[in-house]
Design a protein around this motif. Structure first.
Motif, short mmCIF file in Angstrom:
data_model
loop_
_atom_site.label_atom_id
_atom_site.label_comp_id
_atom_site.label_asym_id
_atom_site.label_seq_id
_atom_site.Cartn_x
_atom_site.Cartn_y
_atom_site.Cartn_z
N GLU A 1 -4.11 -14.72 -5.56
CA GLU A 1 -3.91 -13.30 -5.84
C GLU A 1 -4.61 -12.91 -7.15
O GLU A 1 -5.24 -11.85 -7.22
N ARG B 1 -3.23 -3.11 5.11
CA ARG B 1 -3.84 -3.70 3.92
C ARG B 1 -3.10 -4.98 3.55
O ARG B 1 -2.10 -5.32 4.15
N GLY C 1 -8.06 -12.11 -6.71
CA GLY C 1 -8.34 -10.90 -5.93
C GLY C 1 -8.57 -11.11 -4.46
O GLY C 1 -9.19 -10.27 -3.80
N GLY D 1 1.99 -5.37 2.70
CA GLY D 1 0.92 -4.43 2.98
C GLY D 1 0.62 -4.28 4.47
O GLY D 1 -0.19 -3.43 4.85
N LYS E 1 -1.39 -6.74 0.27
CA LYS E 1 -1.02 -6.56 -1.13
C LYS E 1 -0.17 -7.70 -1.67
O LYS E 1 0.02 -7.79 -2.87
N CYS E 2 0.34 -8.58 -0.81
CA CYS E 2 1.14 -9.71 -1.29
C CYS E 2 0.93 -10.92 -0.38
O CYS E 2 1.46 -10.97 0.73
N MET F 1 -6.78 -10.63 -2.00
CA MET F 1 -6.22 -9.57 -1.16
C MET F 1 -7.25 -8.47 -0.87
O MET F 1 -7.24 -7.88 0.20
N TYR F 2 -8.13 -8.19 -1.82
CA TYR F 2 -9.09 -7.10 -1.64
C TYR F 2 -10.09 -7.42 -0.53
O TYR F 2 -10.38 -6.55 0.30
N ALA F 3 -10.59 -8.63 -0.51
CA ALA F 3 -11.52 -9.02 0.55
C ALA F 3 -10.82 -9.04 1.90
O ALA F 3 -11.39 -8.62 2.92
N THR G 1 -8.23 -7.15 2.77
CA THR G 1 -8.02 -5.75 3.15
C THR G 1 -9.30 -5.16 3.72
O THR G 1 -9.27 -4.45 4.74
N ASP G 2 -10.44 -5.46 3.10
CA ASP G 2 -11.73 -4.99 3.62
C ASP G 2 -11.97 -5.52 5.02
O ASP G 2 -12.44 -4.79 5.89
N ARG G 3 -11.63 -6.77 5.25
CA ARG G 3 -11.83 -7.36 6.58
C ARG G 3 -10.92 -6.72 7.62
O ARG G 3 -11.34 -6.49 8.76
#
Length: 183
Positions: free
Chosen positions: A76, A135, A79, A131, A137-138, A81-83, A85-87
């Motif tokens: 976490e 998304r 980062g 999320g 987020k955790c 989670m960001y990749a 979420t994009d996927r």
């Protein structure tokens, strides 16, 4: 006293003691041990969707093992989670599987709520955790879900477990023996 078998969801006083050592605080509103280490210690608890004090609690699968928690926290912090979420936004098959994980989470929360006798919790109706479904987020929630439900249910929880495999694996025990002191 020995630990429960790895697939036993029954919560014993000893389990609550171990979870308290793992978390550094007393366990609360534990309904089941959702996943266990190969040694029998808790890894994930299933928590009532409404706590004893009346607070809605959407995180039904709560990761308790500090070695796993630390490994996931590192991802976490990087980062991850960001990749992910994009996927979810760009890969339709992943999005479909992640939505199915969300639906499974909601169904499991209803089951745990029935077992706990909490009834409906309208404040969190339709809201899973971590999320899901749109998304990430955790990662802790997703890993807890994967460990509780097994491989193939939460694709991003499974990916996170693969990412931490050098640090922790379900095939090897990383428990602190002092958690069981006082048995």
């Amino acid at each position: 006293m020995t630990a429960a078998p790895p697939n036993d969801p029954t919560v014993s006083p000893q389990d609550l003691t171990v979870v308290g050592h793992q978390l550094g605080r007393p366990a609360r509103d534990v309904v089941e041990i959702a996943a266990r280490c190969t040694c029998g210690n808790p890894l994930v608890v299933a928590t009532a969707p409404r706590l004893g004090n009346g607070t809605p609690f959407p995180t039904v699968f709560y990761l308790t093992h500090p070695v796993i928690t630390a490994a996931v926290s590192r991802l976490e912090a990087e980062g991850a989670m960001y990749a992910m979420t994009d996927r979810v936004a760009t890969e339709p098959e992943l999005a479909r599987r992640y939505r199915a994980a969300h639906e499974d989470y909601l169904a499991q929360r209803r089951r745990i709520g029935e077992a706990a006798g909490t009834g409906e919790v309208p404040e969190i109706e339709g809201i899973s955790a971590g999320g899901m479904p749109a998304r990430v987020k955790c990662l802790h929630v997703l890993v807890g879900h994967s460990l509780a439900r097994g491989p193939g249910v939460n694709p991003l929880g499974d990916e996170t477990l693969e990412a931490i495999a050098e640090t922790w694996s379900p095939q090897r025990c990383a428990c602190d023996p002092t958690w069981r002191e006082g048995d």
